[in-house]
Design an enzyme around this catalytic site. Structure first.
Site, PDB file in Angstrom:
ATOM      1  N   HIS A 234       6.294  -9.558  -0.986  1.00  0.00           N
ATOM      2  CA  HIS A 234       4.923  -9.185  -1.361  1.00  0.00           C
ATOM      3  C   HIS A 234       4.911  -7.726  -1.808  1.00  0.00           C
ATOM      4  O   HIS A 234       5.638  -6.898  -1.252  1.00  0.00           O
ATOM      5  CB  HIS A 234       3.977  -9.399  -0.166  1.00  0.00           C
ATOM      6  CG  HIS A 234       2.540  -9.272  -0.556  1.00  0.00           C
ATOM      7  ND1 HIS A 234       1.941  -8.041  -0.730  1.00  0.00           N
ATOM      8  CD2 HIS A 234       1.600 -10.196  -0.834  1.00  0.00           C
ATOM      9  CE1 HIS A 234       0.684  -8.239  -1.101  1.00  0.00           C
ATOM     10  NE2 HIS A 234       0.442  -9.538  -1.169  1.00  0.00           N
TER      11      HIS A 234
ATOM     12  N   GLY B 129      -6.543  -7.040  -4.472  1.00  0.00           N
ATOM     13  CA  GLY B 129      -7.569  -6.333  -3.722  1.00  0.00           C
ATOM     14  C   GLY B 129      -8.488  -5.488  -4.575  1.00  0.00           C
ATOM     15  O   GLY B 129      -9.132  -4.564  -4.092  1.00  0.00           O
TER      16      GLY B 129
ATOM     17  N   ASN C 195      -3.230 -15.608   2.619  1.00  0.00           N
ATOM     18  CA  ASN C 195      -2.468 -14.495   3.189  1.00  0.00           C
ATOM     19  C   ASN C 195      -3.455 -13.600   3.926  1.00  0.00           C
ATOM     20  O   ASN C 195      -4.194 -12.842   3.302  1.00  0.00           O
ATOM     21  CB  ASN C 195      -1.768 -13.738   2.044  1.00  0.00           C
ATOM     22  CG  ASN C 195      -1.070 -12.477   2.531  1.00  0.00           C
ATOM     23  OD1 ASN C 195      -0.923 -12.260   3.738  1.00  0.00           O
ATOM     24  ND2 ASN C 195      -0.642 -11.649   1.596  1.00  0.00           N
ATOM     25  N   TRP C 196      -3.464 -13.724   5.252  1.00  0.00           N
ATOM     26  CA  TRP C 196      -4.463 -12.988   6.042  1.00  0.00           C
ATOM     27  C   TRP C 196      -4.097 -11.525   6.245  1.00  0.00           C
ATOM     28  O   TRP C 196      -4.868 -10.769   6.813  1.00  0.00           O
ATOM     29  CB  TRP C 196      -4.658 -13.681   7.402  1.00  0.00           C
ATOM     30  CG  TRP C 196      -5.218 -15.065   7.316  1.00  0.00           C
ATOM     31  CD1 TRP C 196      -5.602 -15.728   6.185  1.00  0.00           C
ATOM     32  CD2 TRP C 196      -5.469 -15.974   8.403  1.00  0.00           C
ATOM     33  NE1 TRP C 196      -6.072 -16.986   6.498  1.00  0.00           N
ATOM     34  CE2 TRP C 196      -5.990 -17.159   7.850  1.00  0.00           C
ATOM     35  CE3 TRP C 196      -5.289 -15.899   9.795  1.00  0.00           C
ATOM     36  CZ2 TRP C 196      -6.355 -18.257   8.640  1.00  0.00           C
ATOM     37  CZ3 TRP C 196      -5.634 -16.991  10.582  1.00  0.00           C
ATOM     38  CH2 TRP C 196      -6.167 -18.153  10.000  1.00  0.00           C
ATOM     39  N   LYS C 197      -2.894 -11.146   5.838  1.00  0.00           N
ATOM     40  CA  LYS C 197      -2.433  -9.752   5.978  1.00  0.00           C
ATOM     41  C   LYS C 197      -2.628  -9.273   7.420  1.00  0.00           C
ATOM     42  O   LYS C 197      -2.472 -10.065   8.348  1.00  0.00           O
ATOM     43  CB  LYS C 197      -3.125  -8.864   4.935  1.00  0.00           C
ATOM     44  CG  LYS C 197      -2.939  -9.420   3.512  1.00  0.00           C
ATOM     45  CD  LYS C 197      -3.329  -8.469   2.415  1.00  0.00           C
ATOM     46  CE  LYS C 197      -3.088  -9.143   1.059  1.00  0.00           C
ATOM     47  NZ  LYS C 197      -3.395  -8.272  -0.068  1.00  0.00           N
TER      48      LYS C 197
ATOM     49  N   GLU D 262       1.908 -12.078  -8.819  1.00  0.00           N
ATOM     50  CA  GLU D 262       0.824 -11.256  -8.287  1.00  0.00           C
ATOM     51  C   GLU D 262       0.845  -9.886  -8.961  1.00  0.00           C
ATOM     52  O   GLU D 262       1.545  -8.970  -8.484  1.00  0.00           O
ATOM     53  CB  GLU D 262       0.990 -11.079  -6.776  1.00  0.00           C
ATOM     54  CG  GLU D 262       0.860 -12.365  -5.992  1.00  0.00           C
ATOM     55  CD  GLU D 262       0.304 -12.084  -4.605  1.00  0.00           C
ATOM     56  OE1 GLU D 262      -0.724 -12.670  -4.257  1.00  0.00           O
ATOM     57  OE2 GLU D 262       0.885 -11.262  -3.889  1.00  0.00           O
TER      58      GLU D 262
ATOM     59  N   GLY E 260      -5.678 -13.482  -0.840  1.00  0.00           N
ATOM     60  CA  GLY E 260      -5.767 -12.483   0.220  1.00  0.00           C
ATOM     61  C   GLY E 260      -7.182 -12.410   0.762  1.00  0.00           C
ATOM     62  O   GLY E 260      -7.599 -13.212   1.598  1.00  0.00           O
TER      63      GLY E 260
ATOM     64  N   GLU F 228       2.959  -5.383  -1.224  1.00  0.00           N
ATOM     65  CA  GLU F 228       2.676  -4.411  -0.154  1.00  0.00           C
ATOM     66  C   GLU F 228       3.941  -4.133   0.661  1.00  0.00           C
ATOM     67  O   GLU F 228       4.164  -3.005   1.108  1.00  0.00           O
ATOM     68  CB  GLU F 228       1.532  -4.936   0.730  1.00  0.00           C
ATOM     69  CG  GLU F 228       0.191  -4.816  -0.003  1.00  0.00           C
ATOM     70  CD  GLU F 228      -0.864  -5.827   0.400  1.00  0.00           C
ATOM     71  OE1 GLU F 228      -0.719  -6.486   1.443  1.00  0.00           O
ATOM     72  OE2 GLU F 228      -1.853  -5.969  -0.352  1.00  0.00           O
TER      73      GLU F 228
ATOM     74  N   SER G 211      -6.933 -10.998  -6.369  1.00  0.00           N
ATOM     75  CA  SER G 211      -8.392 -11.120  -6.500  1.00  0.00           C
ATOM     76  C   SER G 211      -8.859 -12.517  -6.873  1.00  0.00           C
ATOM     77  O   SER G 211      -9.835 -12.677  -7.609  1.00  0.00           O
ATOM     78  CB  SER G 211      -8.939 -10.079  -7.492  1.00  0.00           C
ATOM     79  OG  SER G 211      -8.751  -8.777  -6.967  1.00  0.00           O
TER      80      SER G 211
END
Ligand code: PGA
Length: 262
Positions: free
Chosen positions: A95, A173, A9-11, A167, A234, A97, A213
Site C-alpha cells: 500500500h 483520501g 481497508n479500515w487502516k 491506487e 478506504g 502508505e 476515494s
C-alpha cells in the site's frame, strides 16, 4: 468472466467494539448478494474478532500488511502464517502508505508477496503513481516498475493467485477519484504486464481493483470499465451503508444480477 472483488481497508481505525459492529453491518447488508467477492481488512488487533463475526458468511477477512519472514525477532511485525491463524485469507501488500510512511521498497514488497503466497494467502498488490509522477508523464513507468518488482520472481501459477490494485496516490483520501478513463488506461496496461510475466489466461483471470476515494457515487462508473474488477475502499469502508452500496455497485456494473445465496 471475472467475478468483481470489493475490499475494505479500515487502516488504523476502529476499536474492537467498533470493528465488530462494522463487520456485522457489512455482513448483514451484503446478505443475499452474489456475483461479488467481499473482503474486510481491519487492523491486526481486530482481525480475529472480525473473522469470527464473518464466519459462516460469504465475506472474508484480510490483513493490511505482513512481514516476509515466517517467524523470528521482528518486533512489531506479523507473519503471513499468523495472519492465516487469525482467520484471514487475503493480505494487502505494498500500500502506498506503507511505501511512503514506513519506507517500504519495491524489493520488500516482492518479498512480502512471496511470503504471502507461500502461506496460502492472496496478496493484494497495490501500485500507483504520485501526482508529481503523473504530471511528469511517468504513470505507466511507475506502475510497471512496481508490478514487475512485486511479481517478476513468481511462477505463473503463483501470479494466478495474486490480485492487483491500482491506487493513484493523488486520489487516496482526497475525495478526488481517478476518472474512469484514467483508471481504464492503467488497468489495461497492468493486465498486459501480468500477461507478460505469467500468461494471457492468468492475466484475463486476475482481479485488478481500483482504489482512491471510491464512494457510492464514484464507484458505478469506475466499475463499469471492462478492466476495473472492483475496488479497494478506504474512508468509505468505515460506514457500513456506504461500503455496502459500493459492494452492490460492482455486480450491477458487470451485469451480474446479485441473486440470493441459497
Ligand atoms: P480512500 O483509501 O478510499 O480513503 O481514498 C483507499 C486506500 O488507501 O486503499
Amino acid at each position: 468472466m471475472r467475478e468483481p472483488v470489493v475490499v475494505g481497508n479500515w487502516k488504523m481505525h476502529t476499536t474492537l467494539v467498533e470493528a465488530r459492529a462494522l463487520a456485522e453491518g457489512v455482513r448483514d447488508g451484503c446478505r443475499g448478494l452474489t456475483g461479488v467477492r467481499v473482503v474486510l481488512c481491519p487492523p491486526f488487533t481486530a482481525l480475529g474478532a472480525v473473522s469470527q463475526v464473518l464466519a459462516g458468511s460469504a465475506i472474508q477477512a484480510g490483513a493490511q500488511d505482513c512481514h516476509w519472514a515466517t517467524q523470528g525477532a521482528y518486533t512489531g511485525a506479523v507473519s503471513p502464517a499468523q495472519i492465516v491463524d487469525a482467520g484471514a485469507r487475503t493480505v494487502i501488500v505494498g500500500h502506498s502508505e506503507r511505501r511512503a510512511i514506513f519506507g517500504e521498497t519495491d524489493e520488500m514488497v516482492g518479498q512480502k508477496v512471496a511470503a504471502a503466497l507461500a502461506a496460502g494467502l492472496v496478496p493484494l498488490v497495490c501500485v500507483g503513481e504520485t501526482g508529481a509522477e503523473r504530471a511528469a508523464g511517468r504513470t505507466n513507468a511507475v506502475v510497471e516498475r512496481q508490478v514487475r518488482a512485486a511479481l517478476q520472481d513468481r511462477s505463473a501459477e503463483e501470479i494466478g493467485r495474486a490480485w492487483l490494485a491500482y491506487e493513484p496516490v493523488w486520489a487516496i483520501g482526497t475525495w478526488q477519484a481517478a476518472t474512469p478513463a484514467q483508471a481504464a488506461e492503467v488497468h489495461a496496461r497492468l493486465r498486459e504486464i501480468v500477461a507478460e510475466l505469467a500468461t494471457s489466461s492468468v492475466a484475463q483471470r486476475c482481479p485488478i481493483l481500483y482504489g482512491g476515494s471510491l464512494k457510492p457515487d464514484s464507484a458505478p462508473a469506475l466499475f463499469a470499465e471492462a478492466d476495473v474488477d472492483g475496488g479497494l475502499v478506504g474512508g468509505a469502508s468505515l460506514k457500513a451503508v456506504d461500503f455496502v452500496e459500493i459492494v452492490r455497485a460492482a455486480p450491477s456494473a458487470k451485469g451480474r444480477t446479485g441473486s440470493p445465496i441459497h
